[in-house]
Design an enzyme around this catalytic site. Structure first.
Site, PDB file in Angstrom:
ATOM      1  N   ASP A  63       0.845  -1.203   0.000  1.00 53.97           N
ATOM      2  CA  ASP A  63       0.000   0.000   0.000  1.00 53.97           C
ATOM      3  C   ASP A  63       0.880   1.253   0.000  1.00 53.97           C
ATOM      4  OD1 ASP A  63      -2.120   1.778   0.323  1.00 53.97           O
ATOM      5  OD2 ASP A  63      -2.291   1.415   2.482  1.00 53.97           O
TER       6      ASP A  63
ATOM      7  N   LYS B 102       0.592   3.715  -2.658  1.00 59.33           N
ATOM      8  CA  LYS B 102      -0.145   4.811  -3.301  1.00 59.33           C
ATOM      9  C   LYS B 102       0.749   5.656  -4.216  1.00 59.33           C
ATOM     10  CE  LYS B 102      -3.273   5.243   0.697  1.00 59.33           C
ATOM     11  NZ  LYS B 102      -2.521   4.399   1.659  1.00 59.33           N
TER      12      LYS B 102
ATOM     13  N   TYR C 188       2.234   8.107  -6.782  1.00 58.69           N
ATOM     14  CA  TYR C 188       1.676   9.340  -7.350  1.00 58.69           C
ATOM     15  C   TYR C 188       2.843  10.201  -7.817  1.00 58.69           C
ATOM     16  CZ  TYR C 188      -1.625  13.313  -7.667  1.00 58.69           C
ATOM     17  OH  TYR C 188      -2.420  14.348  -8.102  1.00 58.69           O
TER      18      TYR C 188
ATOM     19  N   ILE D 140       4.942  11.526 -11.950  1.00 58.44           N
ATOM     20  CA  ILE D 140       4.772  11.578 -13.398  1.00 58.44           C
ATOM     21  C   ILE D 140       4.713  10.144 -13.936  1.00 58.44           C
ATOM     22  CG2 ILE D 140       5.887  13.837 -13.576  1.00 58.44           C
ATOM     23  CD1 ILE D 140       8.385  12.419 -14.618  1.00 58.44           C
TER      24      ILE D 140
ATOM     25  N   ASN E  28       6.123   8.076 -16.215  1.00 61.79           N
ATOM     26  CA  ASN E  28       7.269   7.176 -16.339  1.00 61.79           C
ATOM     27  C   ASN E  28       7.877   6.814 -14.989  1.00 61.79           C
ATOM     28  OD1 ASN E  28       7.347   6.660 -19.111  1.00 61.79           O
ATOM     29  ND2 ASN E  28       8.390   8.592 -19.539  1.00 61.79           N
ATOM     30  N   THR E  29       7.894   7.766 -14.081  1.00 59.34           N
ATOM     31  CA  THR E  29       8.413   7.482 -12.743  1.00 59.34           C
ATOM     32  C   THR E  29       7.527   6.466 -12.032  1.00 59.34           C
ATOM     33  OG1 THR E  29       9.406   9.687 -12.581  1.00 59.34           O
ATOM     34  CG2 THR E  29       9.020   8.513 -10.515  1.00 59.34           C
TER      35      THR E  29
ATOM     36  N   THR F 182     -10.346   7.362   2.953  1.00 57.38           N
ATOM     37  CA  THR F 182     -11.460   7.259   3.898  1.00 57.38           C
ATOM     38  C   THR F 182     -11.329   8.226   5.071  1.00 57.38           C
ATOM     39  OG1 THR F 182     -10.311   5.365   4.889  1.00 57.38           O
ATOM     40  CG2 THR F 182     -12.090   4.888   3.334  1.00 57.38           C
TER      41      THR F 182
ATOM     42  N   ARG G  84     -14.813  -1.529  10.384  1.00 59.65           N
ATOM     43  CA  ARG G  84     -14.919  -1.834  11.805  1.00 59.65           C
ATOM     44  C   ARG G  84     -15.885  -3.014  11.893  1.00 59.65           C
ATOM     45  NH1 ARG G  84     -11.107   0.688  11.245  1.00 59.65           N
ATOM     46  NH2 ARG G  84     -10.410   2.582  12.310  1.00 59.65           N
TER      47      ARG G  84
END
Length: 230
Positions: A59, A61, A63, A65, A67-68, A118, A178
């Site tokens: 996990d 995430k 974010y 450009i 190609n990176t 969330t 939960r």
């Protein structure tokens, strides 16, 4: 529905002890920012050593450009994890670039896109995206689906609409679960397992209700028993 256990404890020792206590169950294990930055690839290898059938969700995430992001996605694929995520906000070109880069792998990891965290409530989300959570999450999901991703990370409350807008086979992974109505903590949009089932969630992510319980193994057994009734 497949349980994903969040390994969010303060140390590798604690996370691995939790995993060891759950080695009889072929559940998903979520490895997040803190654990991976601190413990790296050896931590992934240690989890697989405990139970080779543990499936690993990394996990991070992504974010950046396009190609990176694709470079990072390829390195993640080499780790042998089973699933990872990128931010849908990175856009369609980034999604397409990542999926094209992974297409050469015979067995690539599942790729999900994060729609709306969330921890957002409606007001704070609108300040950034200028649209409501439901509308934007569905837009991000359609973009992800059209560019070949396997699913999205969303809250339980968007799961059904996202599947209706894409496909029943388009996966939804939902944090903020939960199982039996435990305290929400810093999450804004939380749900019970029963609601997650009604909303057709594929992967409920459960962390604190498991590792803060006096008997984490017993809690997982309770959760899996409930899931088996759906």
């Amino acid at each position: 529905m497949e349980l994903c256990v969040a390994l969010d404890l303060p140390s590798a020792k604690e996370n691995l002890a939790l995993a060891e206590s759950l080695k009889a169950y072929n559940v998903w294990m979520k490895v997040g920012f803190r654990a991976y930055i601190r413990d790296g690839k050896p931590f992934i290898e240690a989890l697989k050593a405990i139970n080779p059938d543990f499936r690993i969700f990394l996990d991070l995430k992504l974010y950046d450009i396009p190609n990176t992001m694709a470079d990072a996605a390829e390195e993640i694929a080499k780790l042998g994890v089973d699933m990872f995520n990128i931010h849908a906000s990175a856009g369609a070109v980034a999604m397409k670039t990542v999926m094209e880069r992974l297409s050469s792998y015979e067995k690539r990891p599942l790729v999900l896109a994060v729609t709306a965290l969330t921890s957002f409530n409606e007001e704070n989300f609108r300040m950034i995206y200028e649209k409501g959570i439901d509308e934007k999450a569905e837009q991000f999901a359609r973009m992800s689906f059209e560019n070949g991703l396997d699913g999205v990370v969303c809250s339980t409350f968007e799961s059904r609409a996202i599947k209706n807008a894409t496909s029943d086979d388009f996966l939804t992974l939902c944090p903020g679960i939960r199982p039996f109505g435990e305290d929400a903590g810093d999450q804004q949009r939380v749900a019970t397992l029963e609601l997650a089932n009604e909303e057709r969630v594929d992967f409920p992510v459960v962390g604190r209700p498991i590792y803060k319980d006096s008997d984490p193994k017993g809690k997982v057994e309770e959760i899996l028993k409930l899931i088996s009734t759906f």
